[in-house]
Motif scaffolding. Structure first.
Motif, PDB file in Angstrom:
ATOM      1  N   LYS A  22     -79.694  -8.586 -24.102  1.00 38.56           N
ATOM      2  CA  LYS A  22     -80.764  -8.958 -25.033  1.00 38.56           C
ATOM      3  C   LYS A  22     -81.848  -9.804 -24.352  1.00 38.56           C
ATOM      4  O   LYS A  22     -83.022  -9.721 -24.700  1.00 38.56           O
ATOM      5  N   TYR A  23     -81.417 -10.648 -23.424  1.00 41.63           N
ATOM      6  CA  TYR A  23     -82.367 -11.520 -22.699  1.00 41.63           C
ATOM      7  C   TYR A  23     -82.263 -11.231 -21.206  1.00 41.63           C
ATOM      8  O   TYR A  23     -81.652 -11.989 -20.455  1.00 41.63           O
ATOM      9  N   PRO A  24     -82.857 -10.128 -20.751  1.00 38.99           N
ATOM     10  CA  PRO A  24     -82.639  -9.709 -19.368  1.00 38.99           C
ATOM     11  C   PRO A  24     -83.188 -10.706 -18.344  1.00 38.99           C
ATOM     12  O   PRO A  24     -84.109 -11.467 -18.640  1.00 38.99           O
ATOM     13  N   ASN A  25     -82.587 -10.667 -17.166  1.00 35.83           N
ATOM     14  CA  ASN A  25     -83.030 -11.439 -15.997  1.00 35.83           C
ATOM     15  C   ASN A  25     -82.853 -12.951 -16.123  1.00 35.83           C
ATOM     16  O   ASN A  25     -83.352 -13.697 -15.297  1.00 35.83           O
ATOM     17  N   ARG A  26     -82.190 -13.402 -17.134  1.00 39.50           N
ATOM     18  CA  ARG A  26     -82.029 -14.860 -17.254  1.00 39.50           C
ATOM     19  C   ARG A  26     -80.700 -15.332 -16.673  1.00 39.50           C
ATOM     20  O   ARG A  26     -80.591 -16.429 -16.155  1.00 39.50           O
ATOM     21  N   PHE A  27     -79.697 -14.503 -16.787  1.00 39.04           N
ATOM     22  CA  PHE A  27     -78.392 -14.875 -16.232  1.00 39.04           C
ATOM     23  C   PHE A  27     -77.555 -13.619 -16.059  1.00 39.04           C
ATOM     24  O   PHE A  27     -77.859 -12.565 -16.615  1.00 39.04           O
ATOM     25  N   GLU A  28     -76.507 -13.760 -15.256  1.00 36.26           N
ATOM     26  CA  GLU A  28     -75.597 -12.651 -14.990  1.00 36.26           C
ATOM     27  C   GLU A  28     -74.189 -13.069 -15.416  1.00 36.26           C
ATOM     28  O   GLU A  28     -73.814 -14.230 -15.239  1.00 36.26           O
ATOM     29  N   VAL A  29     -73.443 -12.135 -15.969  1.00 40.48           N
ATOM     30  CA  VAL A  29     -72.062 -12.429 -16.381  1.00 40.48           C
ATOM     31  C   VAL A  29     -71.115 -11.732 -15.414  1.00 40.48           C
ATOM     32  O   VAL A  29     -71.232 -10.531 -15.193  1.00 40.48           O
ATOM     33  N   LEU A  30     -70.184 -12.481 -14.825  1.00 38.47           N
ATOM     34  CA  LEU A  30     -69.185 -11.848 -13.963  1.00 38.47           C
ATOM     35  C   LEU A  30     -68.059 -11.279 -14.820  1.00 38.47           C
ATOM     36  O   LEU A  30     -67.771 -11.796 -15.904  1.00 38.47           O
ATOM     37  N   GLU A  31     -67.434 -10.223 -14.343  1.00 39.86           N
ATOM     38  CA  GLU A  31     -66.240  -9.707 -15.024  1.00 39.86           C
ATOM     39  C   GLU A  31     -65.203 -10.828 -15.082  1.00 39.86           C
ATOM     40  O   GLU A  31     -65.228 -11.739 -14.251  1.00 39.86           O
ATOM     41  N   SER A  32     -64.279 -10.743 -16.017  1.00 44.05           N
ATOM     42  CA  SER A  32     -63.318 -11.830 -16.133  1.00 44.05           C
ATOM     43  C   SER A  32     -61.894 -11.320 -16.232  1.00 44.05           C
ATOM     44  O   SER A  32     -61.572 -10.511 -17.094  1.00 44.05           O
ATOM     45  N   LYS A  33     -61.059 -11.802 -15.324  1.00 47.14           N
ATOM     46  CA  LYS A  33     -59.631 -11.489 -15.364  1.00 47.14           C
ATOM     47  C   LYS A  33     -58.817 -12.718 -15.769  1.00 47.14           C
ATOM     48  O   LYS A  33     -57.597 -12.746 -15.577  1.00 47.14           O
ATOM     49  N   THR A  34     -59.489 -13.755 -16.244  1.00 46.28           N
ATOM     50  CA  THR A  34     -58.823 -15.037 -16.502  1.00 46.28           C
ATOM     51  C   THR A  34     -59.028 -15.460 -17.961  1.00 46.28           C
ATOM     52  O   THR A  34     -59.356 -14.630 -18.808  1.00 46.28           O
ATOM     53  N   ASN A  35     -58.855 -16.744 -18.224  1.00 49.45           N
ATOM     54  CA  ASN A  35     -59.110 -17.275 -19.564  1.00 49.45           C
ATOM     55  C   ASN A  35     -60.492 -17.935 -19.647  1.00 49.45           C
ATOM     56  O   ASN A  35     -60.733 -18.759 -20.511  1.00 49.45           O
ATOM     57  N   PHE A  36     -61.369 -17.585 -18.698  1.00 49.74           N
ATOM     58  CA  PHE A  36     -62.720 -18.158 -18.729  1.00 49.74           C
ATOM     59  C   PHE A  36     -63.730 -17.106 -18.287  1.00 49.74           C
ATOM     60  O   PHE A  36     -63.350 -16.042 -17.772  1.00 49.74           O
ATOM     61  N   PHE A  46     -70.436 -22.443 -29.051  1.00 51.26           N
ATOM     62  CA  PHE A  46     -71.003 -22.311 -27.699  1.00 51.26           C
ATOM     63  C   PHE A  46     -72.046 -21.204 -27.652  1.00 51.26           C
ATOM     64  O   PHE A  46     -73.153 -21.393 -27.132  1.00 51.26           O
ATOM     65  N   LEU A  47     -71.698 -20.042 -28.200  1.00 53.62           N
ATOM     66  CA  LEU A  47     -72.600 -18.886 -28.096  1.00 53.62           C
ATOM     67  C   LEU A  47     -73.933 -19.147 -28.800  1.00 53.62           C
ATOM     68  O   LEU A  47     -74.994 -18.771 -28.299  1.00 53.62           O
ATOM     69  N   ALA A  48     -73.882 -19.817 -29.949  1.00 50.33           N
ATOM     70  CA  ALA A  48     -75.116 -20.123 -30.675  1.00 50.33           C
ATOM     71  C   ALA A  48     -75.997 -21.050 -29.837  1.00 50.33           C
ATOM     72  O   ALA A  48     -77.203 -20.822 -29.670  1.00 50.33           O
ATOM     73  N   ALA A  49     -75.389 -22.097 -29.281  1.00 52.56           N
ATOM     74  CA  ALA A  49     -76.156 -23.049 -28.472  1.00 52.56           C
ATOM     75  C   ALA A  49     -76.670 -22.376 -27.203  1.00 52.56           C
ATOM     76  O   ALA A  49     -77.802 -22.607 -26.771  1.00 52.56           O
ATOM     77  N   PHE A  50     -75.846 -21.531 -26.623  1.00 50.81           N
ATOM     78  CA  PHE A  50     -76.233 -20.844 -25.388  1.00 50.81           C
ATOM     79  C   PHE A  50     -77.406 -19.904 -25.635  1.00 50.81           C
ATOM     80  O   PHE A  50     -78.366 -19.872 -24.871  1.00 50.81           O
ATOM     81  N   GLU A  51     -77.354 -19.163 -26.747  1.00 49.08           N
ATOM     82  CA  GLU A  51     -78.456 -18.237 -27.035  1.00 49.08           C
ATOM     83  C   GLU A  51     -79.769 -19.001 -27.227  1.00 49.08           C
ATOM     84  O   GLU A  51     -80.811 -18.599 -26.716  1.00 49.08           O
ATOM     85  N   ASN A  52     -79.700 -20.114 -27.946  1.00 46.97           N
ATOM     86  CA  ASN A  52     -80.900 -20.945 -28.119  1.00 46.97           C
ATOM     87  C   ASN A  52     -81.488 -21.374 -26.790  1.00 46.97           C
ATOM     88  O   ASN A  52     -82.699 -21.354 -26.597  1.00 46.97           O
ATOM     89  N   TYR A  53     -80.597 -21.764 -25.902  1.00 49.29           N
ATOM     90  CA  TYR A  53     -81.061 -22.238 -24.598  1.00 49.29           C
ATOM     91  C   TYR A  53     -81.701 -21.100 -23.817  1.00 49.29           C
ATOM     92  O   TYR A  53     -82.801 -21.222 -23.264  1.00 49.29           O
ATOM     93  N   ILE A  54     -81.021 -19.980 -23.767  1.00 45.08           N
ATOM     94  CA  ILE A  54     -81.474 -18.821 -22.974  1.00 45.08           C
ATOM     95  C   ILE A  54     -82.821 -18.299 -23.509  1.00 45.08           C
ATOM     96  O   ILE A  54     -83.717 -17.949 -22.748  1.00 45.08           O
ATOM     97  N   LYS A  55     -82.922 -18.269 -24.841  1.00 46.39           N
ATOM     98  CA  LYS A  55     -84.138 -17.812 -25.514  1.00 46.39           C
ATOM     99  C   LYS A  55     -85.339 -18.647 -25.065  1.00 46.39           C
ATOM    100  O   LYS A  55     -86.450 -18.158 -24.912  1.00 46.39           O
ATOM    101  N   SER A  56     -85.075 -19.931 -24.861  1.00 46.74           N
ATOM    102  CA  SER A  56     -86.182 -20.849 -24.559  1.00 46.74           C
ATOM    103  C   SER A  56     -86.658 -20.775 -23.118  1.00 46.74           C
ATOM    104  O   SER A  56     -87.657 -21.372 -22.737  1.00 46.74           O
ATOM    105  N   LEU A  57     -85.899 -20.060 -22.268  1.00 50.14           N
ATOM    106  CA  LEU A  57     -86.265 -20.018 -20.842  1.00 50.14           C
ATOM    107  C   LEU A  57     -87.488 -19.134 -20.633  1.00 50.14           C
ATOM    108  O   LEU A  57     -87.565 -18.037 -21.165  1.00 50.14           O
TER     109      LEU A  57
END
Ligand SMILES: *Cc1c(COP(=O)(O)O)cnc(C)c1O
Length: 353
Positions: A283-297, A340-351
């Motif tokens: 939804k917000y391209p080029n702002r961050f990248e998500v790594l695949e996750s095999k853990t609890n984080f 977390f997701l709500a706060a994170f989206e707000n932050y990312i949106k503002s970049l």
């Protein structure tokens, strides 16, 4: 006047994130509390502890309960005061001063620290910009540097990525070095070598109950062939695992169905968090990248990560930033993840990009 040995000068205690936060997603702990049923079993046993007697140095009942839970032979298991203690013991005792330890970078921050204390040469193999190294790259480094020990976490903290079984087998078989395989997060993935640990002459696997809701009790385990197990038991301090922890660990491991449900619940929460973050990165391209996750984080790659952490902290949400670089978000309860997701989206949106 007493002079501190130079290598200790300037060292300061490990400082975990402290303080009160409404949402704590920074330490890779479990968000689940122990059910009352288990607490009651535990309490009943703790009352009967013989406080005047030393603990069982072999932690036999605990190691048996651990072995039963994972379906392995208790003869291959040594208990530790958290796997952190076992890392310290292994680096200090299975290497001599001047030996070479090969680690990967980034990986668990305690490895280079214990290597430093043990006065070994620590070669830290840098990962690529996606925080990954292939088995072949690791094997090439083993050939090049000829270390006495290779120590890495699989899946990895902080990248959350992992090497599959076949790759790890190839690494172990390619070298005469002792391979210390830290499977602290393997309850959240299915590529463990636990079942075959004792078949290798050069493998020690580390496991922990800290990520499964028992961080307070400090319960770590080393799994290896009988010869290495004898050595581990010989070099550890005799009463490393106190009786209260042994009893508490048994009480939980004797409820395997609860542990399994908890693991499944944490995995679901992680998957939801990962999927939501992937959706936001679309939804917000080029702002961050998500790594695949095999853990609890879940781990992110982004510019100026400290600003994110600070922004979240102001909203009483705590995440980790290993090496000051990689935002690492532990899967929390549905409510915590949503906050977390709500706060994170707000932050990312503002970049501005
Ligand atoms: C959390 C963690 C540990 C430490 O576990 P304890 O049993 O609590 O000492 C070890 N290795 C890695 C990679 C970890 O993330």
């Amino acid at each position: 006047m007493f002079q501190v040995t130079p290598k200790l000068e300037g060292l300061t205690p490990y400082q975990p994130i402290t303080g009160k936060f409404d949402v704590r997603l920074d330490a890779n702990e479990s968000f689940l509390e122990l059910p009352w049923e288990v607490r009651e079993t535990m309490a009943a046993k703790l009352i009967l502890v013989e406080a005047n007697r030393y603990p069982d140095p072999a932690a036999a009942e605990l190691c048996k309960a651990f072995s039963d839970f994972y379906g392995i032979d208790k003869a291959f298991v040594t208990g530790g005061n958290g796997s952190d203690e076992l890392i310290s013991i292994i680096v200090n005792c299975f290497l001599s001063r001047g030996d070479t330890l090969l680690t990967l970078d980034p990986d668990f921050s305690m490895y280079p620290f214990y290597a430093f204390l043990a006065e070994t040469t620590n070669i830290c193999l840098p990962k690529d910009c996606g925080l990954f190294l292939t088995a072949d790259e690791i094997i090439a480094a083993l050939r090049q540097y000829k270390p006495q020990m290779l120590l890495f976490s699989n899946p990895c903290n902080p990248s959350s990525l992992g090497l599959n079984r076949a790759d790890v087998r190839r690494i172990i078989q390619s070298t005469d070095a002792l391979v210390v395989l830290d499977e602290a997060y393997m309850d959240f993935w299915d590529e463990s070598l636990l079942q075959e640990a004792a078949e290798y002459d050069n493998l020690i696997i580390l496991r922990t109950l800290s990520k499964l809701g028992l961080a307070a009790f400090r319960l770590g385990f080393a799994i290896a062939n009988p010869k290495l197990t004898d050595l581990l038991r010989a070099v550890k301090s005799p009463y490393n695992l106190n009786t209260l922890s042994q009893v508490a660990g048994c009480a939980v491991l004797h409820h395997p169905e609860i542990l399994r449900e908890n693991i499944a619940f944490i995995r679901r929460q992680k998957t939801e968090l990962l999927d939501s973050l992937k959706a936001l990165s679309g939804k917000y391209p080029n702002r961050f990248e998500v790594l695949e996750s095999k853990t609890n984080f879940v781990t992110l790659l982004m510019d100026n990560p400290d600003a994110l952490r600070q922004n979240l902290r102001e909203q009483s949400i705590s995440i980790a930033l290993p090496q000051g670089k990689y935002p690492r978000i532990t899967a929390g309860s549905p409510k915590e993840n949503a906050a977390f997701l709500a706060a994170f989206e707000n932050y990312i949106k503002s970049l501005n990009i």
